[in-house]
Design a protein around this motif. Structure first.
Motif, PDB file in Angstrom:
ATOM      1  N   SER A 109      11.029  14.693 -12.442  1.00  0.00           N
ATOM      2  CA  SER A 109      11.906  14.652 -11.264  1.00  0.00           C
ATOM      3  C   SER A 109      11.126  14.968  -9.998  1.00  0.00           C
ATOM      4  O   SER A 109      11.346  14.353  -8.952  1.00  0.00           O
ATOM      5  CB  SER A 109      13.050  15.644 -11.421  1.00  0.00           C
ATOM      6  OG  SER A 109      13.827  15.310 -12.540  1.00  0.00           O
ATOM      7  N   VAL A 110      10.220  15.912 -10.080  1.00  0.00           N
ATOM      8  CA  VAL A 110       9.384  16.252  -8.934  1.00  0.00           C
ATOM      9  C   VAL A 110       8.514  15.050  -8.555  1.00  0.00           C
ATOM     10  O   VAL A 110       8.332  14.756  -7.368  1.00  0.00           O
ATOM     11  CB  VAL A 110       8.522  17.498  -9.237  1.00  0.00           C
ATOM     12  CG1 VAL A 110       7.451  17.716  -8.184  1.00  0.00           C
ATOM     13  CG2 VAL A 110       9.412  18.724  -9.363  1.00  0.00           C
ATOM     14  N   SER A 111       8.020  14.334  -9.538  1.00  0.00           N
ATOM     15  CA  SER A 111       7.224  13.135  -9.276  1.00  0.00           C
ATOM     16  C   SER A 111       8.032  12.106  -8.488  1.00  0.00           C
ATOM     17  O   SER A 111       7.543  11.527  -7.513  1.00  0.00           O
ATOM     18  CB  SER A 111       6.748  12.490 -10.585  1.00  0.00           C
ATOM     19  OG  SER A 111       5.852  13.324 -11.244  1.00  0.00           O
ATOM     20  N   ILE A 112       9.260  11.877  -8.900  1.00  0.00           N
ATOM     21  CA  ILE A 112      10.104  10.895  -8.222  1.00  0.00           C
ATOM     22  C   ILE A 112      10.415  11.343  -6.799  1.00  0.00           C
ATOM     23  O   ILE A 112      10.312  10.565  -5.852  1.00  0.00           O
ATOM     24  CB  ILE A 112      11.402  10.657  -9.029  1.00  0.00           C
ATOM     25  CG1 ILE A 112      11.057   9.961 -10.342  1.00  0.00           C
ATOM     26  CG2 ILE A 112      12.401   9.833  -8.224  1.00  0.00           C
ATOM     27  CD1 ILE A 112      12.204   9.901 -11.326  1.00  0.00           C
ATOM     28  N   VAL A 113      10.765  12.607  -6.632  1.00  0.00           N
ATOM     29  CA  VAL A 113      11.088  13.129  -5.298  1.00  0.00           C
ATOM     30  C   VAL A 113       9.869  13.037  -4.383  1.00  0.00           C
ATOM     31  O   VAL A 113       9.978  12.615  -3.224  1.00  0.00           O
ATOM     32  CB  VAL A 113      11.611  14.580  -5.394  1.00  0.00           C
ATOM     33  CG1 VAL A 113      11.683  15.232  -4.030  1.00  0.00           C
ATOM     34  CG2 VAL A 113      12.976  14.600  -6.061  1.00  0.00           C
ATOM     35  N   LEU A 114       8.705  13.386  -4.887  1.00  0.00           N
ATOM     36  CA  LEU A 114       7.493  13.313  -4.076  1.00  0.00           C
ATOM     37  C   LEU A 114       7.164  11.879  -3.679  1.00  0.00           C
ATOM     38  O   LEU A 114       6.765  11.619  -2.544  1.00  0.00           O
ATOM     39  CB  LEU A 114       6.305  13.934  -4.818  1.00  0.00           C
ATOM     40  CG  LEU A 114       6.263  15.455  -4.852  1.00  0.00           C
ATOM     41  CD1 LEU A 114       5.101  15.927  -5.715  1.00  0.00           C
ATOM     42  CD2 LEU A 114       6.140  16.018  -3.449  1.00  0.00           C
ATOM     43  N   SER A 115       7.336  10.933  -4.594  1.00  0.00           N
ATOM     44  CA  SER A 115       7.022   9.543  -4.253  1.00  0.00           C
ATOM     45  C   SER A 115       8.001   8.992  -3.219  1.00  0.00           C
ATOM     46  O   SER A 115       7.606   8.278  -2.300  1.00  0.00           O
ATOM     47  CB  SER A 115       6.975   8.662  -5.502  1.00  0.00           C
ATOM     48  OG  SER A 115       8.227   8.607  -6.132  1.00  0.00           O
ATOM     49  N   VAL A 116       9.281   9.327  -3.342  1.00  0.00           N
ATOM     50  CA  VAL A 116      10.268   8.888  -2.349  1.00  0.00           C
ATOM     51  C   VAL A 116       9.966   9.524  -0.994  1.00  0.00           C
ATOM     52  O   VAL A 116      10.004   8.847   0.044  1.00  0.00           O
ATOM     53  CB  VAL A 116      11.706   9.231  -2.817  1.00  0.00           C
ATOM     54  CG1 VAL A 116      12.713   9.046  -1.709  1.00  0.00           C
ATOM     55  CG2 VAL A 116      12.076   8.382  -4.015  1.00  0.00           C
ATOM     56  N   PHE A 117       9.665  10.802  -0.989  1.00  0.00           N
ATOM     57  CA  PHE A 117       9.330  11.506   0.253  1.00  0.00           C
ATOM     58  C   PHE A 117       8.087  10.907   0.897  1.00  0.00           C
ATOM     59  O   PHE A 117       8.048  10.676   2.109  1.00  0.00           O
ATOM     60  CB  PHE A 117       9.129  12.997  -0.040  1.00  0.00           C
ATOM     61  CG  PHE A 117       8.797  13.812   1.170  1.00  0.00           C
ATOM     62  CD1 PHE A 117       9.756  14.063   2.138  1.00  0.00           C
ATOM     63  CD2 PHE A 117       7.524  14.329   1.338  1.00  0.00           C
ATOM     64  CE1 PHE A 117       9.452  14.819   3.258  1.00  0.00           C
ATOM     65  CE2 PHE A 117       7.209  15.080   2.460  1.00  0.00           C
ATOM     66  CZ  PHE A 117       8.167  15.324   3.418  1.00  0.00           C
ATOM     67  N   TRP A 118       7.060  10.625   0.102  1.00  0.00           N
ATOM     68  CA  TRP A 118       5.821  10.050   0.614  1.00  0.00           C
ATOM     69  C   TRP A 118       6.077   8.674   1.221  1.00  0.00           C
ATOM     70  O   TRP A 118       5.551   8.354   2.296  1.00  0.00           O
ATOM     71  CB  TRP A 118       4.786   9.957  -0.497  1.00  0.00           C
ATOM     72  CG  TRP A 118       3.454   9.497   0.010  1.00  0.00           C
ATOM     73  CD1 TRP A 118       2.998   8.216   0.072  1.00  0.00           C
ATOM     74  CD2 TRP A 118       2.422  10.317   0.536  1.00  0.00           C
ATOM     75  NE1 TRP A 118       1.747   8.189   0.610  1.00  0.00           N
ATOM     76  CE2 TRP A 118       1.365   9.471   0.899  1.00  0.00           C
ATOM     77  CE3 TRP A 118       2.290  11.675   0.724  1.00  0.00           C
ATOM     78  CZ2 TRP A 118       0.191   9.953   1.453  1.00  0.00           C
ATOM     79  CZ3 TRP A 118       1.118  12.158   1.277  1.00  0.00           C
ATOM     80  CH2 TRP A 118       0.081  11.285   1.636  1.00  0.00           C
ATOM     81  N   LYS A 119       6.880   7.866   0.549  1.00  0.00           N
ATOM     82  CA  LYS A 119       7.184   6.527   1.072  1.00  0.00           C
ATOM     83  C   LYS A 119       7.934   6.634   2.396  1.00  0.00           C
ATOM     84  O   LYS A 119       7.627   5.904   3.347  1.00  0.00           O
ATOM     85  CB  LYS A 119       8.021   5.739   0.057  1.00  0.00           C
ATOM     86  CG  LYS A 119       8.226   4.285   0.444  1.00  0.00           C
ATOM     87  CD  LYS A 119       9.030   3.552  -0.603  1.00  0.00           C
ATOM     88  CE  LYS A 119       8.077   3.010  -1.632  1.00  0.00           C
ATOM     89  NZ  LYS A 119       8.718   2.077  -2.552  1.00  0.00           N
ATOM     90  N   PRO A 138       0.807  -1.225   0.000  1.00  0.00           N
ATOM     91  CA  PRO A 138       0.000   0.000   0.000  1.00  0.00           C
ATOM     92  C   PRO A 138       0.838   1.272   0.000  1.00  0.00           C
ATOM     93  O   PRO A 138       0.495   2.242  -0.658  1.00  0.00           O
ATOM     94  CB  PRO A 138      -0.809  -0.119   1.289  1.00  0.00           C
ATOM     95  CG  PRO A 138      -0.796  -1.550   1.638  1.00  0.00           C
ATOM     96  CD  PRO A 138       0.475  -2.120   1.079  1.00  0.00           C
ATOM     97  N   SER A 139       1.958   1.295   0.737  1.00  0.00           N
ATOM     98  CA  SER A 139       2.765   2.515   0.767  1.00  0.00           C
ATOM     99  C   SER A 139       3.395   2.783  -0.591  1.00  0.00           C
ATOM    100  O   SER A 139       3.577   3.922  -0.981  1.00  0.00           O
ATOM    101  CB  SER A 139       3.842   2.415   1.845  1.00  0.00           C
ATOM    102  OG  SER A 139       4.752   1.384   1.536  1.00  0.00           O
ATOM    103  N   SER A 140       3.735   1.724  -1.322  1.00  0.00           N
ATOM    104  CA  SER A 140       4.303   1.888  -2.650  1.00  0.00           C
ATOM    105  C   SER A 140       3.262   2.459  -3.610  1.00  0.00           C
ATOM    106  O   SER A 140       3.568   3.339  -4.411  1.00  0.00           O
ATOM    107  CB  SER A 140       4.819   0.542  -3.158  1.00  0.00           C
ATOM    108  OG  SER A 140       5.314   0.671  -4.457  1.00  0.00           O
ATOM    109  N   THR A 141       2.048   1.976  -3.510  1.00  0.00           N
ATOM    110  CA  THR A 141       0.978   2.464  -4.365  1.00  0.00           C
ATOM    111  C   THR A 141       0.648   3.917  -4.041  1.00  0.00           C
ATOM    112  O   THR A 141       0.520   4.739  -4.939  1.00  0.00           O
ATOM    113  CB  THR A 141      -0.280   1.591  -4.207  1.00  0.00           C
ATOM    114  OG1 THR A 141       0.061   0.241  -4.508  1.00  0.00           O
ATOM    115  CG2 THR A 141      -1.388   2.055  -5.120  1.00  0.00           C
ATOM    116  N   SER A 142       0.538   4.230  -2.757  1.00  0.00           N
ATOM    117  CA  SER A 142       0.211   5.609  -2.392  1.00  0.00           C
ATOM    118  C   SER A 142       1.359   6.552  -2.743  1.00  0.00           C
ATOM    119  O   SER A 142       1.124   7.701  -3.105  1.00  0.00           O
ATOM    120  CB  SER A 142      -0.135   5.710  -0.908  1.00  0.00           C
ATOM    121  OG  SER A 142       0.961   5.345  -0.107  1.00  0.00           O
ATOM    122  N   ALA A 143       2.601   6.054  -2.657  1.00  0.00           N
ATOM    123  CA  ALA A 143       3.750   6.880  -3.048  1.00  0.00           C
ATOM    124  C   ALA A 143       3.711   7.156  -4.544  1.00  0.00           C
ATOM    125  O   ALA A 143       4.008   8.268  -4.989  1.00  0.00           O
ATOM    126  CB  ALA A 143       5.057   6.190  -2.662  1.00  0.00           C
TER     127      ALA A 143
END
Length: 139
Positions: free
Chosen positions: A60-70, A21-26
């Motif tokens: 790049s913003v997408s990747i940073v946001l997903s890593v931060f969210w995870k 779930p955290s991967s999906t939400s990220a």
């Protein structure tokens, strides 16, 4: 039909195909953030100097946001698990103390409950010691 039966027969194979779930939400957070940045850029006038840069940095913003969210979701999940364990420990200790004080239980049962309280404390101390040992100090 044969595919469905093999998945039912081996549930571990089916579980391995499901994302965490955290991967999906990220992924959703990253995609949403990147999409929002592109939409923001598309609403800017063409003469705006940063418009093209906003579109370029959106992935790049997408990747940073997903890593931060995870990262945030893992830390918050760990925090709430620790709090749940602490609440359960306190409740168990209160119940044991109440059982010891009400005088209904036999001396043998009281000894067992006192041993349980000691086990709880020892386990708590052991968990804290393991947590301290797991900290990696950089030199």
């Amino acid at each position: 039909m044969e595919q469905e039966n093999s998945l039912v027969a081996n549930p571990s194979q089916q579980a391995s195909n499901i994302q965490q779930p955290s991967s999906t939400s990220a992924s959703i957070a990253g995609a949403g953030g990147g999409t929002l940045l592109v939409l923001l850029a598309s609403n800017l006038p063409d003469t705006y100097p940063l418009k093209s840069w906003l579109v370029i940095i959106a992935p790049s913003v997408s990747i940073v946001l997903s890593v931060f969210w995870k990262f945030i979701s893992r830390k918050s999940n760990a925090y709430f698990k620790v709090k749940k364990v602490e609440r359960s420990k306190k409740l168990l200790q209160k119940k044991i103390e109440a059982a010891l004080q009400n005088g209904i239980i036999s001396p043998e049962e009281a000894t067992i409950l006192k041993r349980k309280m000691a086990e709880i404390e020892l386990q708590s101390i052991d968990n804290l010691a393991n947590k301290i040992k797991s900290i990696d100090f950089e030199e």
